[in-house]
Design a protein around this motif. Sequence first.
Motif, PDB file in Angstrom:
ATOM      1  N   PRO A 310      -2.801  -5.895  -0.395  1.00  0.00           N
ATOM      2  CA  PRO A 310      -2.925  -4.434  -0.208  1.00  0.00           C
ATOM      3  C   PRO A 310      -1.578  -3.755   0.017  1.00  0.00           C
ATOM      4  N   ASP A 311      -0.723  -4.367   0.820  1.00  0.00           N
ATOM      5  CA  ASP A 311       0.595  -3.765   1.069  1.00  0.00           C
ATOM      6  C   ASP A 311       1.435  -3.745  -0.199  1.00  0.00           C
ATOM      7  N   PHE A 312       1.361  -4.829  -0.974  1.00  0.00           N
ATOM      8  CA  PHE A 312       2.118  -4.884  -2.223  1.00  0.00           C
ATOM      9  C   PHE A 312       1.684  -3.747  -3.144  1.00  0.00           C
ATOM     10  N   ILE A 313       0.385  -3.608  -3.327  1.00  0.00           N
ATOM     11  CA  ILE A 313      -0.120  -2.566  -4.236  1.00  0.00           C
ATOM     12  C   ILE A 313       0.343  -1.200  -3.755  1.00  0.00           C
ATOM     13  N   SER A 314       0.246  -1.005  -2.464  1.00  0.00           N
ATOM     14  CA  SER A 314       0.661   0.274  -1.894  1.00  0.00           C
ATOM     15  C   SER A 314       2.134   0.550  -2.203  1.00  0.00           C
ATOM     16  N   PHE A 315       2.984  -0.456  -2.023  1.00  0.00           N
ATOM     17  CA  PHE A 315       4.418  -0.257  -2.287  1.00  0.00           C
ATOM     18  C   PHE A 315       4.693  -0.042  -3.773  1.00  0.00           C
ATOM     19  N   TRP A 359       9.394  23.209 -14.403  1.00  0.00           N
ATOM     20  CA  TRP A 359       7.991  23.333 -13.970  1.00  0.00           C
ATOM     21  C   TRP A 359       7.227  22.044 -14.214  1.00  0.00           C
ATOM     22  N   ALA A 360       7.491  21.430 -15.366  1.00  0.00           N
ATOM     23  CA  ALA A 360       6.805  20.168 -15.671  1.00  0.00           C
ATOM     24  C   ALA A 360       7.147  19.124 -14.619  1.00  0.00           C
ATOM     25  N   ILE A 361       8.427  19.069 -14.221  1.00  0.00           N
ATOM     26  CA  ILE A 361       8.843  18.086 -13.209  1.00  0.00           C
ATOM     27  C   ILE A 361       8.128  18.346 -11.897  1.00  0.00           C
ATOM     28  N   VAL A 362       8.111  19.624 -11.493  1.00  0.00           N
ATOM     29  CA  VAL A 362       7.457  19.967 -10.228  1.00  0.00           C
ATOM     30  C   VAL A 362       5.995  19.534 -10.256  1.00  0.00           C
ATOM     31  N   ILE A 363       5.318  19.852 -11.355  1.00  0.00           N
ATOM     32  CA  ILE A 363       3.887  19.549 -11.425  1.00  0.00           C
ATOM     33  C   ILE A 363       3.649  18.042 -11.440  1.00  0.00           C
ATOM     34  N   VAL A 364       4.417  17.321 -12.239  1.00  0.00           N
ATOM     35  CA  VAL A 364       4.190  15.878 -12.340  1.00  0.00           C
ATOM     36  C   VAL A 364       4.530  15.175 -11.027  1.00  0.00           C
ATOM     37  N   VAL A 365       5.640  15.558 -10.406  1.00  0.00           N
ATOM     38  CA  VAL A 365       6.009  14.918  -9.142  1.00  0.00           C
ATOM     39  C   VAL A 365       4.949  15.181  -8.084  1.00  0.00           C
ATOM     40  N   TRP A 366       4.470  16.408  -8.073  1.00  0.00           N
ATOM     41  CA  TRP A 366       3.431  16.738  -7.092  1.00  0.00           C
ATOM     42  C   TRP A 366       2.165  15.919  -7.362  1.00  0.00           C
ATOM     43  N   LEU A 367       1.792  15.815  -8.636  1.00  0.00           N
ATOM     44  CA  LEU A 367       0.597  15.066  -9.001  1.00  0.00           C
ATOM     45  C   LEU A 367       0.736  13.594  -8.631  1.00  0.00           C
ATOM     46  N   MET A 368       1.903  13.015  -8.936  1.00  0.00           N
ATOM     47  CA  MET A 368       2.124  11.602  -8.626  1.00  0.00           C
ATOM     48  C   MET A 368       2.066  11.374  -7.123  1.00  0.00           C
ATOM     49  N   ASP A 369       2.659  12.291  -6.398  1.00  0.00           N
ATOM     50  CA  ASP A 369       2.673  12.216  -4.946  1.00  0.00           C
ATOM     51  C   ASP A 369       1.245  12.171  -4.424  1.00  0.00           C
ATOM     52  N   PHE A 370       0.448  13.093  -4.925  1.00  0.00           N
ATOM     53  CA  PHE A 370      -0.938  13.213  -4.504  1.00  0.00           C
ATOM     54  C   PHE A 370      -1.718  11.958  -4.885  1.00  0.00           C
ATOM     55  N   LEU A 371      -1.552  11.521  -6.146  1.00  0.00           N
ATOM     56  CA  LEU A 371      -2.290  10.355  -6.634  1.00  0.00           C
ATOM     57  C   LEU A 371      -1.922   9.112  -5.843  1.00  0.00           C
ATOM     58  N   SER A 372      -0.607   8.910  -5.642  1.00  0.00           N
ATOM     59  CA  SER A 372      -0.191   7.678  -4.967  1.00  0.00           C
ATOM     60  C   SER A 372      -0.713   7.671  -3.535  1.00  0.00           C
ATOM     61  N   ALA A 373      -0.712   8.837  -2.896  1.00  0.00           N
ATOM     62  CA  ALA A 373      -1.242   8.900  -1.530  1.00  0.00           C
ATOM     63  C   ALA A 373      -2.723   8.556  -1.532  1.00  0.00           C
ATOM     64  N   GLU A 374      -3.462   9.088  -2.516  1.00  0.00           N
ATOM     65  CA  GLU A 374      -4.902   8.826  -2.589  1.00  0.00           C
ATOM     66  C   GLU A 374      -5.185   7.341  -2.802  1.00  0.00           C
ATOM     67  N   VAL A 375      -4.481   6.755  -3.785  1.00  0.00           N
ATOM     68  CA  VAL A 375      -4.735   5.352  -4.108  1.00  0.00           C
ATOM     69  C   VAL A 375      -4.373   4.461  -2.923  1.00  0.00           C
ATOM     70  N   ARG A 376      -3.229   4.780  -2.300  1.00  0.00           N
ATOM     71  CA  ARG A 376      -2.806   3.928  -1.192  1.00  0.00           C
ATOM     72  C   ARG A 376      -3.795   4.015  -0.033  1.00  0.00           C
ATOM     73  N   LYS A 377      -4.351   5.207   0.166  1.00  0.00           N
ATOM     74  CA  LYS A 377      -5.330   5.361   1.239  1.00  0.00           C
ATOM     75  C   LYS A 377      -6.509   4.439   0.988  1.00  0.00           C
ATOM     76  N   ARG A 378      -6.876   4.332  -0.297  1.00  0.00           N
ATOM     77  CA  ARG A 378      -8.039   3.527  -0.629  1.00  0.00           C
ATOM     78  C   ARG A 378      -7.779   2.038  -0.518  1.00  0.00           C
ATOM     79  N   VAL A 379      -6.558   1.616  -0.886  1.00  0.00           N
ATOM     80  CA  VAL A 379      -6.266   0.177  -0.937  1.00  0.00           C
ATOM     81  C   VAL A 379      -6.122  -0.401   0.461  1.00  0.00           C
ATOM     82  N   VAL A 380      -5.421   0.284   1.325  1.00  0.00           N
ATOM     83  CA  VAL A 380      -5.094  -0.302   2.635  1.00  0.00           C
ATOM     84  C   VAL A 380      -6.294  -0.245   3.581  1.00  0.00           C
TER      85      VAL A 380
END
Lengths: 380, 253
Positions: A310-315, A359-380
């Motif tokens: 779980p920690d590996f996936i999160s990282f 704008w594309a960078i802002v949107i994608v970075v924000w989306l990735m941030d959100f997604l990674s937080a969501e996935v990590r919440k689920r894995v750990v």
Amino acid sequence: MQAMPALQRITRSALLIALVIVVLGFSWRATGIDLPRLLRDLPKGATLVRAFLTPDLFTREVETSVIGVDFPVPCGSAPQGVPPTNGPRLLPSVGCAAPGETFTLMGKEFPASSEILVRWLLPDGRTLNAVRVRTDAQGAFTATLQARPILTTQDGKSARLEAEIQRPVGGLKPSQALRDVAREMFVTIFMALLSTTIATLIAAPLSFLAASNITRRGCLGSGVYYLSRSFFNIIRAYDPLVMATIFAFWLGYGPFAGVLALTVVTIASLGKLFSEVVENIDPGPLEALQACGANRLQTVRYAVVPQIVPDFISFIIYHWDINVRISTIIGYVGGGGIGFYLSQRINGFEYNQAGTALWAIVIVVWLMDFLSAEVRKRVV
Amino acid sequence: MLRVEHLTKIYPNGTVALKDVSFEVPDGEFLVVIGLSGSGKSTLLRCINRLIEPTEGKIYWNDVDITAASPAQLRQIRRQIGMIFQQFNLVRRSKVITNVLAGRLGYVNPWLSLLGIWPAEERRRALAALERVGIADKAYERADALSGGQQQRVGIARALMQEPRLILADEPVASLDPVLAHSILQYLEELNKEGVTVICSLHFLDLVHRYATRVIALKQGVKVFEGKPQEIDRQRFKEIYGEEAQEVRAASL
């Protein structure tokens, strides 16, 4: 210890404060802080911000048609043109003119409130822009033109007055910039994905070698442990930007250099994080499986891996997120992807297109941030 | 037959955990090791399967010198010696059945086991082991979803997978509610009656009296008593645990 006399204490504090002020003052001057300039150059900044706030996103496809009327210079050198009686038409105040003479040009029934380019079609086939006008609400305009000597009729062929009408057809379409940005953004995301994947494949096994509880047994083990640990630490000392500059110099500008730079940096970072995860596992199960007669690999597979996954996936996901962000920057120094596109647009003063990329960078970075937080919440 | 000769363990920091300990454990015995925390009980048990390397001394298991065994030989010896831990030492995130199967790692094809492939026969064996300790219905739950007593039964099932000739139990009931102590120790007693030698460290004197066939006592790494459980009276007890010690009976809790 004896208490310091009050005077000495105060003097010491005062000296310390004075020293801090001097150092800060020096840094102020060394960095060339110029607050008035911040205000003085505000219009420059505002232009840029305005361009960034109006990114180039959509275009309408246009149909171009040309309206024209023959206009002999001087009079009598060729037949005069006859304007149509309805539809968009150009109506010069005179049918012909002597070189140097000025006249008034009227336009009627053009598209309302739009920009019209009026130009001369010279007898030799070249064009000469005359004037750019804006039509009124009825689609009419007037302009003053001069019949210039270059318009003189040659071989019985007169010059011609022309106006270009652009009429939008169909709906909105993504602009060239938007399509380019989307393509480059995908390149960037895949750069990050690929480099994170490769880095994980290399860092995961290495991290076990750099984990003291797994490797550090006996002389050989200690040697491997210190070697892999120093390997991670040395690479970590290089910033992604430096790494990207080196690879761009070596392999030329492009995503390949960017992927390699990101991979190397990610190996070091993930390797260090992974090895700390491995070092922090519960040693109990390891002991239990050793006691069962399991070999080293089996112990790792059954006692270590389940604890670290779980920690590996999160990282890993976190690093993908980080790598998308970094790759926008390393693109700037030649790593390809959206960063490279952005640097080219800014260097070419195409700020609206640069705005699209930002704008594309802002949107994608924000989306990735959100997604990674969501996935990590689920894995750990 | 297990023979321990002049066993000494000195840790790198200088702590002398065991000092010249010798004893023999004939097959089929239920040997209980008693002593205060830090008296060397855990070190002694871990020296027997060399989870801890002894500094000096010899340990023979059926006349094979464990202390001189090569890594491969050591794995062969270890797989016949089951071990049960105070903290259960289960992989908490893995399923119960995976924890139990892991007890079989010393026997199965190492490459298949690395891929997580287990023969059907081994799965049946694991379910049978869980059946025996009464928690077959928990086989596919995560280990950390079980209560402490159930986790220790998983630990016993894991040891059963080894078809052990010897079981080392390091304070198997110290982390459990005292009322659960008998339920765990009864499984060990049952195995002992089937001919498995048991070496177990315990804290409660009435458990010692109830289960042990023989007792050795350690005090600061030195063997201070060896004999029948009945021989430990209040006098002996004070000698082993010190003057301030008060006997606590599990039955009274």
